[in-house]
Scaffold this motif. Structure first.
Motif, short mmCIF file in Angstrom:
data_model
loop_
_atom_site.label_atom_id
_atom_site.label_comp_id
_atom_site.label_asym_id
_atom_site.label_seq_id
_atom_site.Cartn_x
_atom_site.Cartn_y
_atom_site.Cartn_z
N MET A 176 0.80 -1.22 0.00
CA MET A 176 0.00 0.00 0.00
C MET A 176 0.84 1.28 0.00
N PHE A 177 2.05 1.19 0.53
CA PHE A 177 2.81 2.42 0.73
C PHE A 177 3.12 3.17 -0.58
N ARG A 234 2.33 1.30 10.50
CA ARG A 234 1.42 0.46 9.72
C ARG A 234 0.15 1.24 9.40
N ILE A 235 0.02 1.65 8.16
CA ILE A 235 -1.10 2.50 7.77
C ILE A 235 -2.08 1.70 6.92
N ASP A 236 -3.27 1.56 7.42
CA ASP A 236 -4.32 0.86 6.72
C ASP A 236 -4.90 1.75 5.63
N LEU A 237 -5.23 1.16 4.50
CA LEU A 237 -5.76 1.93 3.38
C LEU A 237 -7.00 2.72 3.77
N GLY A 294 0.28 -2.77 -14.17
CA GLY A 294 0.00 -2.23 -12.84
C GLY A 294 -0.23 -0.74 -12.86
N GLY A 295 -1.04 -0.25 -11.94
CA GLY A 295 -1.33 1.17 -11.83
C GLY A 295 -0.79 1.76 -10.54
N ARG A 296 -0.24 2.94 -10.63
CA ARG A 296 0.36 3.57 -9.45
C ARG A 296 -0.69 3.96 -8.40
N HIS A 297 -1.95 4.11 -8.82
CA HIS A 297 -3.00 4.56 -7.89
C HIS A 297 -3.98 3.44 -7.57
N TYR A 340 0.73 -2.77 -7.02
CA TYR A 340 1.72 -3.29 -7.96
C TYR A 340 2.92 -3.92 -7.25
N TRP A 341 3.31 -3.37 -6.10
CA TRP A 341 4.46 -3.91 -5.38
C TRP A 341 4.26 -5.38 -5.07
#
Length: 487
Positions: free
Chosen positions: A228-229, A302-305, A423-426, A432-433
């Motif tokens: 997610m980062f 840890r950041i949740d979407l 893959g899309g960056r957004h 994508y990672w």
């Protein structure tokens, strides 16, 4: 208007199967190119190995009028869910007709339809298949839906549908491709392996917005936060919160490198990470995502979407999307319901899905296909009843699929085929990672690794909602299809 997100009736309530419908078309390209083709909407009966009728599968085919099709590929396409039909990847991006989008604006309820300048019809005939229980496809009366509403059962049914289409069209000597989006990438991986086991050669697989390993969805999984980062970093740049003056692709690459070199190691240590190191990592994270250091520290890195979506545009009274984090809508208010309600809301889905569904239905009826009273663009019943067990090649049955093993196995058995990951960056749904990470863990030898291709664009989950990304990807896909001519 058909209900795009609903629960299908029990199989016993389906009436007689609609008759096949065909229509002749001419596609007009932006450079004066034309393609004469025939569209066919039909229900295809699928049987199991005992001869029992399993399901009636809806297929929408677009086949060129070329007399010599010996080197013209046929591509089988589907969306995901599970429980999603194939309509959006058809009317949105790869079919011959398209609803044009306007950046991150919400589409009007009535929109123009254009000959799609980015359609895959330029390089391949197209067959859009609705998975069992989605769209117009349904499980046959008396057949247990549990046999097809699951990773392996669905893969089996879709493989049989591909074979049935090849039989009907006598298309065995043509190049064969698969195209999946979202859960459809999981399906494509399984079908890729199963078709090979059933004597069907697959020349190429297109995986758009990919998810292979579902363990990432389990609570507390480190790979979830790692994936997610970079999405958050890309979004922060788009919103002017970070990364100003840096090329977006380069900025996304820097965030990916930070995850690999620093972030994943830090969160793996958990509470064993010294306090001063945690603050140093939080400061680097703040640089990328534009959120205060103390806010990041309060969440232990840890950041949740969902938290990110709720907070990154909070000062403007907005929340951002999941499928495409650039889309925004008015912020959720607690009085509107509990948190789970907000988590399921998505402005990037709201912006297009109703219009796509209505235009798709209009096109089918203009073709002469009557269909059923409702077209299930997303069948929640299928999604909720899904069997996630998967018989992984070389591993055995697992309660959570990782179909990277299916891809690696299929590629080893068919080393002349190719696969590409778009893959899309957004994309906050299938970052994508994660797919890069999942394929890296297969440790493919160089000869096979060279058959795996990658392309990153500005889009979110749905490539077709981003015209610039669709335009950027079109020549990439054309080049990918040309790889079949290489040794």
């Amino acid at each position: 208007m058909a209900d795009a997100t609903t629960t299908a009736p029990e199989p016993e309530t389906w009436d007689q199967v609609p008759e096949k419908a065909t229509r002749a078309y001419t596609w007009h390209g932006p450079d004066g190119q034309t393609i004469d083709f025939e569209g066919t909407a039909e229900m295809v009966d699928i049987y199991d190995d005992k001869g029992e009728l399993m399901c009636h599968q809806f297929c929408l085919s677009y086949v060129s009028d070329d007399q010599d099709k010996s080197d013209r590929p046929v591509t089988f396409l589907w969306n995901g869910g599970p429980g999603g039909s194939s309509s959006m990847v058809c009317i949105g991006g790869q079919g011959p007709f398209r609803v044009p989008t306007e950046g991150t604006k919400h589409l009007k309820n009535t929109c123009p339809v254009e000959d799609n300048p980015y359609t895959l019809l330029q390089v391949s005939d197209l067959v859009f298949i609705d998975a069992p229980g989605t769209g117009y496809s349904h499980v046959a009366k008396g057949y247990d839906p549990k046999k097809v509403w699951g990773v392996d059962g669905d893969g089996d049914a879709m493989s049989r549908t591909v074979i049935a289409w090849l039989n009907e069209r006598d298309a065995w000597d043509r190049p064969h491709y698969l195209y999946g989006e979202s859960y459809g990438t999981t399906r494509a991986a399984v079908v890729y392996r199963l078709l090979g086991e059933r004597g069907v050669g697959v020349d190429g697989v297109v995986e758009q917005s990919t998810i292979l390993d579902y363990a990432v969805m389990l609570p507390g999984n480190d790979d979830y936060y790692a994936g997610m980062f970079p999405v958050m970093a890309a979004t922060a740049q788009t919103f002017g919160m970070a990364g100003q003056g840096v090329d977006p692709e380069a900025w996304f690459g820097q965030a990916m490198d930070f995850v690999n070199d620093t972030y994943i190691s830090a969160i793996t240590k958990g509470a064993n990470l010294p306090e001063e190191e945690m603050r140093a990592v939080a400061e680097q994270m703040s640089h990328f995502i534009g959120m205060p250091v103390d806010w990041i520290l309060a969440r232990k890195l840890r950041i949740d979407l969902y938290e990110w979506r709720a907070h990154n545009q909070q000062a403007k009274g907005l929340t951002s999307g999941r499928y495409d984090t650039r889309f925004t809508e008015q912020a959720y208010q607690p009085i509107q319901g509990e948190l789970g309600f907000f988590q399921a809301e998505d402005p990037s889905y709201d912006a297009i899905q109703v219009v796509y569904n209505e235009v798709y239905q209009k096109l089918l009826r203009e073709m002469g296909f009557k269909g059923y009273p409702n077209y299930y663009g997303l069948n929640i019943q299928v999604n909720e009843d899904w069997n996630w067990n998967h018989d992984m090649p070389g591993i055995g049955t697992a309660p959570m699929p990782n179909v990277a093993f299916d891809i690696a196995t299929a590629l080893r058995r068919n080393p002349t085929s190719n696969i590409i990951f778009l893959g899309g960056r957004h994309d906050g749904a299938t970052p994508y990672w994660n797919v890069i990470h999942d394929m890296a863990k297969m440790y493919l030898p160089d000869a096979l690794a060279q058959r795996v291709h990658w392309h990153e664009s500005s889009n979110g989950h749905m490539l077709y909602a981003d015209t610039a990304a669709l335009e950027d990807t079109t020549p990439v896909l054309k080049a990918f299809y040309d790889l079949r001519h290489q040794a």
